[in-house]
Scaffold this active site. Sequence first.
Site, mmCIF file in Angstrom:
data_model
loop_
_atom_site.group_PDB
_atom_site.id
_atom_site.type_symbol
_atom_site.label_atom_id
_atom_site.label_comp_id
_atom_site.label_asym_id
_atom_site.label_seq_id
_atom_site.Cartn_x
_atom_site.Cartn_y
_atom_site.Cartn_z
ATOM 1 C CE1 TYR A 90 23.125 -9.960 32.414
ATOM 2 C CE2 TYR A 90 21.378 -8.350 32.973
ATOM 3 C CZ TYR A 90 22.395 -9.029 32.120
ATOM 4 O OH TYR A 90 22.231 -8.443 30.750
ATOM 5 C CE1 TYR B 256 27.858 -5.199 38.185
ATOM 6 C CE2 TYR B 256 26.055 -6.278 38.848
ATOM 7 C CZ TYR B 256 27.086 -6.332 38.144
ATOM 8 O OH TYR B 256 27.205 -6.972 37.234
ATOM 9 C CB CYS C 120 32.513 -15.820 56.045
ATOM 10 S SG CYS C 120 31.752 -17.194 56.765
ATOM 11 C CD GLU C 121 33.569 -12.198 51.269
ATOM 12 O OE1 GLU C 121 33.860 -11.024 51.370
ATOM 13 O OE2 GLU C 121 34.577 -13.098 50.813
ATOM 14 N N PRO D 77 17.842 -7.536 23.812
ATOM 15 C CG PRO D 77 15.479 -8.080 23.898
ATOM 16 C CD PRO D 77 16.644 -8.257 22.929
ATOM 17 N N GLY D 78 17.960 -8.306 27.421
ATOM 18 C CA GLY D 78 17.928 -9.360 28.359
ATOM 19 C C GLY D 78 17.173 -8.977 29.526
ATOM 20 N NE ARG D 79 19.373 -4.454 33.581
ATOM 21 C CZ ARG D 79 20.281 -4.712 34.488
ATOM 22 N NH1 ARG D 79 20.184 -5.091 35.697
ATOM 23 N NH2 ARG D 79 21.449 -4.551 34.119
ATOM 24 N N GLY E 144 19.788 -3.257 26.759
ATOM 25 C CA GLY E 144 20.239 -2.156 27.626
ATOM 26 C C GLY E 144 18.874 -1.375 28.003
HETATM 27 N N1 LLP Z 1 24.194 -7.071 24.322
HETATM 28 C C1 LLP Z 1 25.516 -7.091 24.835
HETATM 29 C C2 LLP Z 1 26.689 -6.947 23.683
HETATM 30 C C3 LLP Z 1 25.471 -6.761 26.159
HETATM 31 O O1 LLP Z 1 26.889 -6.617 26.864
HETATM 32 C C4 LLP Z 1 24.472 -7.064 26.936
HETATM 33 C C5 LLP Z 1 24.730 -7.145 28.401
HETATM 34 C C6 LLP Z 1 23.052 -7.285 26.299
HETATM 35 C C7 LLP Z 1 23.072 -7.269 25.088
HETATM 36 C C8 LLP Z 1 21.955 -7.239 27.241
HETATM 37 O O2 LLP Z 1 21.840 -6.113 28.189
HETATM 38 P P1 LLP Z 1 20.404 -6.168 28.816
HETATM 39 O O3 LLP Z 1 19.194 -5.828 28.119
HETATM 40 O O4 LLP Z 1 20.275 -7.181 30.066
HETATM 41 O O5 LLP Z 1 20.877 -4.684 29.554
HETATM 42 N N2 LLP Z 1 25.083 -8.276 35.492
HETATM 43 C C9 LLP Z 1 24.848 -6.950 35.229
HETATM 44 C C10 LLP Z 1 24.434 -6.485 33.818
HETATM 45 C C11 LLP Z 1 25.608 -6.945 32.853
HETATM 46 C C12 LLP Z 1 25.217 -6.694 31.277
HETATM 47 C C13 LLP Z 1 26.137 -7.197 30.460
HETATM 48 N N3 LLP Z 1 25.695 -7.074 28.960
HETATM 49 C C14 LLP Z 1 23.847 -6.454 36.168
HETATM 50 O O6 LLP Z 1 23.253 -7.280 36.779
HETATM 51 O O7 LLP Z 1 23.366 -5.573 36.174
#
Ligand code: LLP
Length: 414
Positions: A371, A315, A341-342, A273-275, A238
């Site tokens: 993402y 979003y 086409c959207e 962490p992802g994003r 997050g």
């Molecule tokens: N852990 C869990 C349980 C999650 O559901 C997620 C993301 C993460 C970790 C990683 O979160 P981050 O660090 O990336 O915020 N497609 C959307 C974001 C969907 C996130 C889903 N869950 C976008 O493009 O904003």
Amino acid sequence: MTFNTSVRYHDGQLFVDDVAAADMAQAVGTPVYVYSLKHVLAQYHALREAFAPLGAHIHYSAKANANLALLRALIGAGAGIDAVSGGEIYKALQAGADPRHVVFAGVGKTQAELRYALAQGVGWFNVENAAELDHIERIAAELGVRARAALRFNPDITANTHPNIATGHGGAKFGMPADAVRALLQARHRYAHVMLAGVHVHIGSQLGDTHATQAAVERALELIAPFEDVRTLNIGGGFPARYHAAQTELPSFQAFADALTPLLRGYEVLIEPGRSLVAEAGVLLTQVLYRKAQGGQHIVIVDASMTELLRPALYGARHEIVPVRASTAPVQLVQVVGPVCETTDTLGHDVPLSDDVREGDWLAVLTCGAYGMVMASNYNARPRPAEVVVSAAGDTWRVARPRETWEMLVAGEG
Ligand code: LLP
């Protein structure tokens, strides 16, 4: 102009580290994703350092970007992986992950996926409901293994973020309320093949402040306090990325660490962490196909679309869009749209773009490392784009996944 330490203009040309974006667009064609491994690794090290006092284990959330080159780089630097499907576990293992450092999360794991994960020796299961726990117990017994699990707690806290990416409010489909978690923890010794060792909490993505996370962690600690053998807390992901220059108020890794470290001392801590590790490291390069003015709008039609980058359509996400060759010409507010086409196939609304940008010029959509490609589709029979990585040293690049072909679109069909 500098967008971040890796993406910046040099002599009027956009660079990703030491490589000119134009060179990669020319050689590979567009649309193409480009990722700076140097930037990804710098983010990983910054996060690790911020949480070093807790000795936190970092599990990179592969859902943000599962390109093997990127996974390999992070695994090589010491990261574990947070996977949400059998496919992501498979990719993590292909990239060299130690299965013990893989966390398997996900709201609806199939029994086949659970069996695969248990057979591979995946280190942690983030369990979302009691029936899933029963499946893990039964399959682990069949395989003669013992799983380790954290129960996903829904703290009923609304995160400060876009409602579509909040997960911690009571009505969300994610996790279990306090009562359900407590009941399972009380019954934990009934599960001979699952060690219930922790609680998992993730309240959303792109979090705008640290307060809600702090409150969620406090509730989770309160919940596990009576259970002395449950001392692991997985605090999810997050952490936010900067999508445009004006976002200066976003909390840093250090701000999260400062808020959470006093609470979490003495616990085993996992982070997913992802994003925050990959978003700012990525750009999507696209070529201008047409430019036209109608209905009071200036419209720039490019060869990338919602099939490469879904976030604006899904979003209303805002990504900065800049020319690959800098210009000093006067700026116009334009709509940058794709060929799909959207009506929602608009990559950017009211984008300030110099009025000398013409057909054939390249643009870069910024902050696309998370993402982006993972949410790409073949809608309108559009092959998914190529992915390029710039090396950790920043001076060389290579195609990490070639562009799909029309032949690939029909393979297996019919
Ligand atoms: N852990 C869990 C349980 C999650 O559901 C997620 C993301 C993460 C970790 C990683 O979160 P981050 O660090 O990336 O915020 N497609 C959307 C974001 C969907 C996130 C889903 N869950 C976008 O493009 O904003």
